[in-house]
Write a protein that holds these residues in place. Structure first.
Motif, PDB file in Angstrom:
ATOM      1  N   ALA A 158      -5.186  -5.396   7.736  1.00  0.00           N
ATOM      2  CA  ALA A 158      -4.181  -5.935   8.660  1.00  0.00           C
ATOM      3  C   ALA A 158      -4.916  -6.662   9.780  1.00  0.00           C
ATOM      4  O   ALA A 158      -5.624  -6.028  10.562  1.00  0.00           O
ATOM      5  CB  ALA A 158      -3.324  -4.802   9.223  1.00  0.00           C
ATOM      6  N   HIS A 216     -11.720  -0.725  13.640  1.00  0.00           N
ATOM      7  CA  HIS A 216     -12.164   0.243  12.644  1.00  0.00           C
ATOM      8  C   HIS A 216     -11.376   0.045  11.353  1.00  0.00           C
ATOM      9  O   HIS A 216     -10.179   0.346  11.306  1.00  0.00           O
ATOM     10  CB  HIS A 216     -11.967   1.665  13.161  1.00  0.00           C
ATOM     11  CG  HIS A 216     -12.612   1.938  14.492  1.00  0.00           C
ATOM     12  ND1 HIS A 216     -13.971   1.826  14.690  1.00  0.00           N
ATOM     13  CD2 HIS A 216     -12.103   2.277  15.693  1.00  0.00           C
ATOM     14  CE1 HIS A 216     -14.261   2.119  15.951  1.00  0.00           C
ATOM     15  NE2 HIS A 216     -13.139   2.392  16.586  1.00  0.00           N
ATOM     16  N   LEU A 255     -11.042   1.687   8.667  1.00  0.00           N
ATOM     17  CA  LEU A 255     -10.339   2.856   8.133  1.00  0.00           C
ATOM     18  C   LEU A 255      -8.899   2.922   8.644  1.00  0.00           C
ATOM     19  O   LEU A 255      -8.007   3.402   7.954  1.00  0.00           O
ATOM     20  CB  LEU A 255     -11.100   4.140   8.533  1.00  0.00           C
ATOM     21  CG  LEU A 255     -10.449   5.482   8.174  1.00  0.00           C
ATOM     22  CD1 LEU A 255     -10.187   5.613   6.683  1.00  0.00           C
ATOM     23  CD2 LEU A 255     -11.305   6.651   8.670  1.00  0.00           C
ATOM     24  N   SER A 256      -8.677   2.419   9.873  1.00  0.00           N
ATOM     25  CA  SER A 256      -7.338   2.467  10.465  1.00  0.00           C
ATOM     26  C   SER A 256      -6.475   1.277  10.071  1.00  0.00           C
ATOM     27  O   SER A 256      -5.261   1.289  10.326  1.00  0.00           O
ATOM     28  CB  SER A 256      -7.441   2.502  11.997  1.00  0.00           C
ATOM     29  OG  SER A 256      -8.128   3.652  12.423  1.00  0.00           O
ATOM     30  N   ALA A 257      -7.070   0.255   9.489  1.00  0.00           N
ATOM     31  CA  ALA A 257      -6.333  -1.005   9.312  1.00  0.00           C
ATOM     32  C   ALA A 257      -6.321  -1.517   7.885  1.00  0.00           C
ATOM     33  O   ALA A 257      -5.601  -2.466   7.588  1.00  0.00           O
ATOM     34  CB  ALA A 257      -6.942  -2.082  10.221  1.00  0.00           C
ATOM     35  N   GLY A 258      -7.085  -0.896   6.988  1.00  0.00           N
ATOM     36  CA  GLY A 258      -7.230  -1.472   5.656  1.00  0.00           C
ATOM     37  C   GLY A 258      -6.949  -0.502   4.527  1.00  0.00           C
ATOM     38  O   GLY A 258      -6.855   0.714   4.729  1.00  0.00           O
ATOM     39  N   VAL A 259      -6.808  -1.052   3.349  1.00  0.00           N
ATOM     40  CA  VAL A 259      -6.596  -0.270   2.122  1.00  0.00           C
ATOM     41  C   VAL A 259      -7.377  -0.954   0.993  1.00  0.00           C
ATOM     42  O   VAL A 259      -7.361  -2.184   0.884  1.00  0.00           O
ATOM     43  CB  VAL A 259      -5.096  -0.241   1.724  1.00  0.00           C
ATOM     44  CG1 VAL A 259      -4.907   0.465   0.371  1.00  0.00           C
ATOM     45  CG2 VAL A 259      -4.256   0.449   2.801  1.00  0.00           C
ATOM     46  N   VAL A 305      -9.356   3.939   2.951  1.00  0.00           N
ATOM     47  CA  VAL A 305      -8.534   4.678   2.001  1.00  0.00           C
ATOM     48  C   VAL A 305      -8.331   3.810   0.756  1.00  0.00           C
ATOM     49  O   VAL A 305      -8.179   2.590   0.857  1.00  0.00           O
ATOM     50  CB  VAL A 305      -7.217   5.150   2.649  1.00  0.00           C
ATOM     51  CG1 VAL A 305      -6.350   3.994   3.063  1.00  0.00           C
ATOM     52  CG2 VAL A 305      -6.462   6.092   1.722  1.00  0.00           C
ATOM     53  N   ASP A 306      -8.412   4.463  -0.405  1.00  0.00           N
ATOM     54  CA  ASP A 306      -8.541   3.753  -1.674  1.00  0.00           C
ATOM     55  C   ASP A 306      -7.459   4.291  -2.611  1.00  0.00           C
ATOM     56  O   ASP A 306      -7.418   5.494  -2.900  1.00  0.00           O
ATOM     57  CB  ASP A 306      -9.963   4.041  -2.211  1.00  0.00           C
ATOM     58  CG  ASP A 306     -10.299   3.326  -3.506  1.00  0.00           C
ATOM     59  OD1 ASP A 306      -9.441   3.292  -4.404  1.00  0.00           O
ATOM     60  OD2 ASP A 306     -11.435   2.831  -3.622  1.00  0.00           O
ATOM     61  N   GLU A 307      -6.578   3.419  -3.053  1.00  0.00           N
ATOM     62  CA  GLU A 307      -5.454   3.852  -3.891  1.00  0.00           C
ATOM     63  C   GLU A 307      -5.914   4.624  -5.118  1.00  0.00           C
ATOM     64  O   GLU A 307      -5.237   5.540  -5.567  1.00  0.00           O
ATOM     65  CB  GLU A 307      -4.634   2.634  -4.337  1.00  0.00           C
ATOM     66  CG  GLU A 307      -3.819   2.002  -3.217  1.00  0.00           C
ATOM     67  CD  GLU A 307      -2.969   0.827  -3.696  1.00  0.00           C
ATOM     68  OE1 GLU A 307      -1.995   0.493  -2.998  1.00  0.00           O
ATOM     69  OE2 GLU A 307      -3.282   0.247  -4.758  1.00  0.00           O
ATOM     70  N   ALA A 308      -7.086   4.247  -5.664  1.00  0.00           N
ATOM     71  CA  ALA A 308      -7.535   4.855  -6.921  1.00  0.00           C
ATOM     72  C   ALA A 308      -8.558   5.961  -6.721  1.00  0.00           C
ATOM     73  O   ALA A 308      -8.776   6.766  -7.630  1.00  0.00           O
ATOM     74  CB  ALA A 308      -8.129   3.780  -7.832  1.00  0.00           C
ATOM     75  N   ARG A 309      -9.202   6.019  -5.558  1.00  0.00           N
ATOM     76  CA  ARG A 309     -10.375   6.889  -5.411  1.00  0.00           C
ATOM     77  C   ARG A 309     -10.321   7.815  -4.197  1.00  0.00           C
ATOM     78  O   ARG A 309     -11.298   8.506  -3.931  1.00  0.00           O
ATOM     79  CB  ARG A 309     -11.647   6.046  -5.297  1.00  0.00           C
ATOM     80  CG  ARG A 309     -11.916   5.102  -6.457  1.00  0.00           C
ATOM     81  CD  ARG A 309     -13.153   4.262  -6.198  1.00  0.00           C
ATOM     82  NE  ARG A 309     -13.336   3.242  -7.213  1.00  0.00           N
ATOM     83  CZ  ARG A 309     -12.819   2.021  -7.152  1.00  0.00           C
ATOM     84  NH1 ARG A 309     -12.071   1.662  -6.111  1.00  0.00           N
ATOM     85  NH2 ARG A 309     -13.023   1.155  -8.125  1.00  0.00           N
ATOM     86  N   GLY A 310      -9.242   7.835  -3.437  1.00  0.00           N
ATOM     87  CA  GLY A 310      -9.184   8.651  -2.227  1.00  0.00           C
ATOM     88  C   GLY A 310      -9.689   7.864  -1.042  1.00  0.00           C
ATOM     89  O   GLY A 310      -8.930   7.189  -0.347  1.00  0.00           O
ATOM     90  N   VAL A 311     -10.982   7.960  -0.793  1.00  0.00           N
ATOM     91  CA  VAL A 311     -11.637   7.157   0.240  1.00  0.00           C
ATOM     92  C   VAL A 311     -12.913   6.602  -0.375  1.00  0.00           C
ATOM     93  O   VAL A 311     -13.667   7.347  -1.002  1.00  0.00           O
ATOM     94  CB  VAL A 311     -11.982   8.007   1.482  1.00  0.00           C
ATOM     95  CG1 VAL A 311     -12.840   7.220   2.454  1.00  0.00           C
ATOM     96  CG2 VAL A 311     -10.716   8.497   2.173  1.00  0.00           C
ATOM     97  N   ARG A 320      -7.057  -1.565  -2.732  1.00  0.00           N
ATOM     98  CA  ARG A 320      -5.997  -1.472  -3.737  1.00  0.00           C
ATOM     99  C   ARG A 320      -6.555  -1.048  -5.095  1.00  0.00           C
ATOM    100  O   ARG A 320      -7.770  -1.110  -5.311  1.00  0.00           O
ATOM    101  CB  ARG A 320      -5.293  -2.832  -3.853  1.00  0.00           C
ATOM    102  CG  ARG A 320      -4.673  -3.327  -2.553  1.00  0.00           C
ATOM    103  CD  ARG A 320      -3.576  -2.404  -2.076  1.00  0.00           C
ATOM    104  NE  ARG A 320      -2.975  -2.852  -0.810  1.00  0.00           N
ATOM    105  CZ  ARG A 320      -2.060  -2.151  -0.140  1.00  0.00           C
ATOM    106  NH1 ARG A 320      -1.650  -0.965  -0.584  1.00  0.00           N
ATOM    107  NH2 ARG A 320      -1.559  -2.616   0.989  1.00  0.00           N
TER     108      ARG A 320
END
Lengths: 252, 252
Positions: A116, A100, A102-106, A138-144, A108
């Motif tokens: 990962a 999933h 959502l549990s492993a990525g970002v 999850v998104d550093e600039a936008r939340g999700v 940027r």
């Protein structure tokens, strides 16, 4: 030999009918994938599972939310589809495990997605078939925001230094303005006009964006339909070959 | 200030009744957690959701399987519990997002667990409440094995350099042989006799293992029960303080 394969959401779901599988197509795809002896990472798209809630909340790779409940609606719909894909793969004997994003990525601030991939690599080493999917991330600039299956294919192929990439889509390849399959693409400009008229555009990017991403990879990528999946998995290059990296340079 | 809190599976589920929530306890815990303004990472245990299938397949942190269907049975049960925890947290206003360790972690041949915590860190930066859970995890030596909530708490606290750790369990702290709470533990030897007689042992390790892991952390950790959760979240040290790292050295 490591292959990263995407099954398009429009291949394995019925696009007009919410949360409805294209049962026969999914079964054919699962049978083909389960028969592959080499290392394979599967990624599937969203189709009629993830796209409706993403549309309702106006979520895309460039539009996010800080509302966790909205993000969860999309995530849960995609986990439901992932469960169905895993079950069908296991029916055909594959030791398939979920990944999933959502549990492993970002995502940027630069808009790039990092994932990962140590779990995926260890799954492959132990003989499992990792099955990732388009998701919220999850998104550093936008939340999700949304991460598309196409983005994941590119990121996973890059991280794993995969040997081959395949996109199994609803069309037999990149089509020119007459509807004929373009056999090979070395640069985007050459097919930009045809792609601009594509009807394939959706919330997570149309054919032009697929080709642009694939050209950035160091490995050849094929775009084909379900009828050609077995040929691709057998080592052929059906549909359109997007010759990124060294191949693109060689022909330039 | 970053806190890592574990809610024990025996707190939020009815241990004798398969896949049954302890509704009132979960609601109390969710209300307390949702009211915390600082960065908080929540981890929950398995209770009557994950333990029964893990037992059926003989899975533990030291016993694995190459059977993906067995792994998925445990994973799906834990995702079901995670969904319920997320829903209750959202009822109380927390922007809670799931973190599934199967997608983000690996158990190395050394037996240690590594977890990619970039998604958790970005969730915290964006004001979300990450909620991880005991799960199955791909294991370099065993295929797939169990990762306990306790292991995750230690790994996440270490990776995030958390300031505080709390374990909300079914008992009010580490109990001595007379059933009284041991207020502070600086080294395992001092309480080994009492812990050896603990009835808390289960597939993912009993109280002695909890204390051993917590002593290895650089930050103080508290073990307490649900009645003391609000006090812990308010900054107090109810129950048993396991003074790892610098504190353990200071008192030595």
């Amino acid at each position: 030999m490591t292959t990263v394969l995407k099954l398009g959401g429009s291949v394995i779901t019925r696009k007009g009918e919410r949360e409805t599988l294209a049962e026969d197509a999914l079964d054919r795809a699962a049978a083909a994938v389960a028969s592959v002896p080499e290392d394979l990472v599967l990624v599937h798209g969203a189709g009629s599972f993830g796209h409706p809630p993403a549309d309702e909340y106006d979520l895309s790779p460039t539009a996010g939310t800080d509302d966790a409940a909205a993000a969860l609606d999309v995530h849960d719909a995609m986990c439901l589809l992932n469960d169905a894909v895993l079950a069908r793969l296991q029916d055909h004997g594959a030791e398939a495990l979920p990944v999933h994003p959502l549990s492993a990525g970002v995502r940027r601030s630069s808009d790039s997605v990092t994932l990962a991939t140590a779990p995926i690599e260890t799954m492959l080493e132990r003989g499992f078939l990792p099955v990732a999917h388009g998701d919220v991330i999850v998104d550093e600039a936008r939340g999700v925001s949304i991460v598309s299956g196409d983005e994941l294919v590119v990121e996973i192929a890059r991280s794993l230094q995969a040997d081959r990439v395949g996109l199994c889509s609803a069309v037999p390849g990149v089509l020119d303005q007459d509807g004929a399959v373009v056999p090979r693409i070395d640069e985007l400009d050459a097919v930009a006009a045809a792609l601009g008229g594509s009807a394939e555009t959706d919330v997570t990017g149309g054919m032009a964006e697929k080709v642009r991403s694939l050209l950035g990879l160091d490995v050849p990528a094929s775009i084909f339909d379900l009828d050609a999946l077995a040929a691709f998995l057998a080592g052929e290059s059906p549909g359109t070959l997007v010759a990124g990296g060294p191949e693109a340079n060689r022909s330039a």
